[in-house]
Design an enzyme around this catalytic site. Structure first.
Site, short mmCIF file in Angstrom:
data_model
loop_
_atom_site.label_atom_id
_atom_site.label_comp_id
_atom_site.label_asym_id
_atom_site.label_seq_id
_atom_site.Cartn_x
_atom_site.Cartn_y
_atom_site.Cartn_z
N LYS A 125 5.86 -35.47 54.41
CA LYS A 125 6.60 -36.26 54.88
C LYS A 125 8.63 -36.34 55.19
O LYS A 125 8.84 -36.60 53.87
CB LYS A 125 5.89 -38.18 55.67
CG LYS A 125 6.72 -39.10 56.01
CD LYS A 125 6.16 -40.21 56.13
CE LYS A 125 6.90 -41.55 56.53
NZ LYS A 125 5.40 -42.69 57.04
N ASP A 231 3.44 -52.47 58.39
CA ASP A 231 3.85 -52.36 59.31
C ASP A 231 2.31 -51.50 60.41
O ASP A 231 1.80 -50.35 60.15
CB ASP A 231 4.88 -50.95 59.05
CG ASP A 231 4.76 -50.32 60.25
OD1 ASP A 231 5.23 -50.67 61.63
OD2 ASP A 231 5.05 -49.23 60.25
N1 LIG Z 1 -0.91 -38.13 54.65
C1 LIG Z 1 -0.95 -37.64 56.54
N2 LIG Z 1 -1.68 -36.66 56.38
C2 LIG Z 1 -2.08 -36.41 57.46
N3 LIG Z 1 -1.79 -37.05 58.73
C3 LIG Z 1 -0.36 -37.81 58.81
C4 LIG Z 1 0.34 -38.26 56.69
N4 LIG Z 1 1.30 -38.53 57.16
C5 LIG Z 1 1.75 -38.59 58.56
N5 LIG Z 1 0.22 -38.12 59.61
C6 LIG Z 1 0.95 -37.91 60.69
O1 LIG Z 1 2.05 -38.17 60.82
C7 LIG Z 1 2.18 -39.38 61.13
C8 LIG Z 1 4.15 -40.19 61.58
O2 LIG Z 1 3.60 -40.69 60.19
P1 LIG Z 1 3.75 -42.12 59.42
O3 LIG Z 1 3.31 -43.16 60.12
O4 LIG Z 1 3.61 -42.06 58.20
O5 LIG Z 1 5.46 -42.07 59.69
P2 LIG Z 1 5.90 -42.46 61.17
O6 LIG Z 1 7.41 -42.23 60.33
O7 LIG Z 1 5.65 -43.97 61.54
O8 LIG Z 1 6.47 -41.68 62.35
P3 LIG Z 1 6.15 -42.57 63.41
O9 LIG Z 1 8.02 -43.35 63.78
O10 LIG Z 1 5.70 -41.65 64.23
O11 LIG Z 1 6.16 -44.15 63.45
C9 LIG Z 1 1.48 -40.76 61.35
O12 LIG Z 1 0.38 -40.56 62.36
C10 LIG Z 1 0.33 -39.38 61.13
O13 LIG Z 1 -0.66 -38.97 62.58
#
Ligand SMILES: Nc1ncnc2c1ncn2[C@@H]1O[C@H](COP(=O)(O)OP(=O)(O)OP(=O)(O)O)[C@@H](O)[C@H]1O
Ligand SMILES: [Mg+2]
Length: 297
Positions: A125, A231
């Site tokens: 990430k 969140d």
């Molecule tokens: N550990 C993981 N394993 C599999 N998929 C993941 C994982 N972490 C994140 N994702 C995927 O990536 C997406 C975005 O990750 P995350 O929600 O952590 O970041 P975000 O900053 O909220 O992104 P956004 O701005 O889209 O909300 C998640 O909704 C999920 O689909």
């Protein structure tokens, strides 16, 4: 080519001296928004001509911003050069071997498949706060408030550090949140979850059970780890093929002892309640959860 793949190629192609100059600029950013060459030369301990040669090369490759607005020539890292430094460090620490295809692209992060040196798939990430919005930086406003120059790279690193700390702290609860493998700068390497966002599932077979599980986990995060997600919503809950939930996306978390704990937890619960009422006509008593967490009598 997406920025991260370009960065991964640069990790292979750049010379160690180039990387060292990037690190020199990074160190200089503690004091300067645009780092003067003397400072860079000081931090990387290269004579000025060597430093200048490396800076010109990196600038030509589009990995630095050069500006003379402040009355001197100064250099600034950009997200791509920061990606290079983080990927390089994670490679050296033997956390990752390669970056794979994208999993999810958000406003404040990009998530990719990664490969560990032993061939396992992991999730990477990459925090990119400030690219388009300000939504997630409430926690970081204190930092931002006091500065004229906002380093989005630094803020993104704080966000990654916050998420990594959260994943470490909740791991002992064994609720199958992503395993924290490593964090460097703005990148968190974590366990991959096979699941789909709750928001994208057309029809849950067992909405009541899923809801109860979300509430049970929320209570345990609060009571056993002292944490509030802050969140929590249908986009940050993954449902795996066995219909189990996995709660992700933790950079915003707060301590259960925070003065605003009540409103933070309540807001998380309202999000969940709104989603389940609207989509599944299933609800719960928010006050009951707040009572279990001893936030109301
Ligand atoms: N550990 C993981 N394993 C599999 N998929 C993941 C994982 N972490 C994140 N994702 C995927 O990536 C997406 C975005 O990750 P995350 O929600 O952590 O970041 P975000 O900053 O909220 O992104 P956004 O701005 O889209 O909300 C998640 O909704 C999920 O689909
Ligand atoms: Mg998310």
């Amino acid at each position: 080519m997406a920025q991260i793949y370009r960065a991964a190629n640069f990790v292979r192609e750049l010379e160690p001296e180039d990387i060292r100059v990037l690190v020199g600029i990074e160190l200089g950013h503690r004091r300067f928004s645009h780092v003067p060459i003397e400072q860079i030369s000081f931090y990387c301990r290269y004579p000025r001509p060597e430093t200048q040669f490396r800076l010109d090369k990196l600038h030509k490759l589009g990995l630095l911003q050069r500006s003379s607005q402040l009355g001197y020539i100064g250099y600034q890292l950009i997200f791509e050069s920061y990606d290079i430094l983080a990927l390089n460090a994670l490679g050296e620490k033997e956390v990752i071997k390669a970056v794979g295809s994208p999993i999810g692209k958000g406003k404040e992060s990009d998530v990719y498949f990664g490969q560990s040196p032993d061939g396992n798939e992991i999730a990477l990430k990459i925090h990119r706060i400030g690219r388009t919005s300000f939504r997630k930086v409430r926690k970081l406003r204190n930092y931002i408030k006091n500065r004229k120059h906002i380093s989005w790279l630094y803020v993104s690193r704080l966000s990654a550090e916050s998420e990594f700390a959260a994943l470490q702290r909740i791991e002992p609860l064994k609720l199958d949140t992503p395993k924290p493998f490593a964090q460097n700068r703005h990148i968190v390497a974590m366990g991959l979850i096979d699941g789909q966002e709750l928001s994208t599932i057309p029809q849950l077979e067992n909405p009541r059970e899923i809801l109860d599980e979300i509430l049970m986990q929320t209570e345990r995060f609060f009571l056993e780890a002292g944490m509030i997600h802050c969140d929590l919503c249908e986009f940050n809950i993954l449902i795996n093929p066995d219909n189990e939930i996995r709660i992700i996306d933790w950079p915003q978390w707060e301590e259960s002892t925070h003065p605003n704990a009540f409103s933070y937890l309540k807001r998380d619960l309202v999000n969940i309640q709104t989603f389940f009422t609207k989509n599944y006509n299933t609800t719960f008593e928010i006050d009951e959860v707040l009572r279990s967490c001893k936030l109301i009598d």
